[in-house]
Design an enzyme around this catalytic site. Sequence first.
Site, PDB file in Angstrom:
ATOM      1  N   GLN A  12       0.815  -1.220   0.000  1.00 19.10           N
ATOM      2  CA  GLN A  12       0.000   0.000   0.000  1.00 19.10           C
ATOM      3  C   GLN A  12       0.847   1.269   0.000  1.00 19.10           C
ATOM      4  O   GLN A  12       0.612   2.185  -0.779  1.00 19.10           O
ATOM      5  CB  GLN A  12      -0.923   0.009   1.226  1.00 19.10           C
ATOM      6  N   ASP A  36      14.980  -8.990  -2.329  1.00 14.77           N
ATOM      7  CA  ASP A  36      14.664  -9.668  -1.076  1.00 14.77           C
ATOM      8  C   ASP A  36      15.557  -9.070   0.006  1.00 14.77           C
ATOM      9  O   ASP A  36      16.766  -9.322   0.028  1.00 14.77           O
ATOM     10  CB  ASP A  36      14.922 -11.169  -1.228  1.00 14.77           C
ATOM     11  N   THR A 101       5.996   0.958  13.383  1.00 13.54           N
ATOM     12  CA  THR A 101       4.614   0.720  13.790  1.00 13.54           C
ATOM     13  C   THR A 101       4.314   1.192  15.211  1.00 13.54           C
ATOM     14  O   THR A 101       5.208   1.242  16.060  1.00 13.54           O
ATOM     15  CB  THR A 101       4.310  -0.790  13.707  1.00 13.54           C
ATOM     16  N   TYR A 125       5.006  -9.466  16.070  1.00 19.99           N
ATOM     17  CA  TYR A 125       5.126  -8.436  15.035  1.00 19.99           C
ATOM     18  C   TYR A 125       5.769  -7.178  15.598  1.00 19.99           C
ATOM     19  O   TYR A 125       6.749  -6.662  15.048  1.00 19.99           O
ATOM     20  CB  TYR A 125       3.752  -8.123  14.440  1.00 19.99           C
TER      21      TYR A 125
END
Length: 314
Positions: A12, A36, A101, A125
């Site tokens: 996104q 990668d 995050t 996470y």
Amino acid sequence: MNKVLITGDGGQLAWELGQTCPENICMVSLTAEQLDITDHAAVFAMIAKEQPQFVINAAAYTAVDKAETDQETAYAVNDKGSENLALACKEHNVTLVHVSTDFVFDGTKTTPYQPNDNTNPLNVYGASKLAGDLKVAEILGAQATIIRTAWVYSAHGNNFVKTMLRLMAEKEQLGIVYDQIGTPTWAKGLAKMIWAQIEAQGTSDKNQGKSDFLEPLSEATLSLASAATLLHWTDAGVASWYDFAVAIQELGIEKGLLDKAIPVRPIPASAYPTPAVRPSFSVIDKTTAEQASGVETIHWRKQLSAMMDELVTK
């Protein structure tokens, strides 16, 4: 003309970075297949080949629940991948903009999290992202900007908004969690802030995003705050997932994306158990990011409406 290499193409944020790229930027955006980031040699070879002035790391393992049982992959991407990028950027004197995050926090505060607040992730996470953040800060110091964000959505890819629109068209009613509080973020707004921050970094002191801290900090937070520039970015305002869903339905009907309203009921998180524990409060303070980038946040509902207008025309 600055050259900017973006990881995570297909996601996104990378898509929105492409949609909003300034004319004076030469952009190279790479998918996971093309680069990668867990491959140390491949990362070094790509940075040496492209010779960018900036790298935006928009690549991440973001399957929050799956990460609980797939820890090796989550850490390979979010920790080791970030380390590889930081080491390559260090070798070639490249500035790294690293996207992180709100899940590095535990949600025990009742006021917005400041960039220098203690970190204490509740799930794999969040822990894997924090590990990568620390590597970036340790390796690059002021050569890195770490931007924490939350609840990201876009007209591109899979996200909460598009899932809600699909379920609201299929189901007779929905139960949505009301006791997890944060702020939605339109990826286009985040992308515009990142471009503005890159522009600002070319003309001002790299320490602009830092601030003195008065309270004792955890060792992890201290490592970050004393090295890299730490910024927070979401849209303005506050919402629960329930508030977000209600707004999606109202705007969906208004814009003709939904034919009818269905009951949307508030439920506690305890009624919808997930493998990963999520913070109950993850509102983050954007003041330093607004000052550093010169971009003002826009209320999440206005941003949601603009994104849904894009869905109408797709």
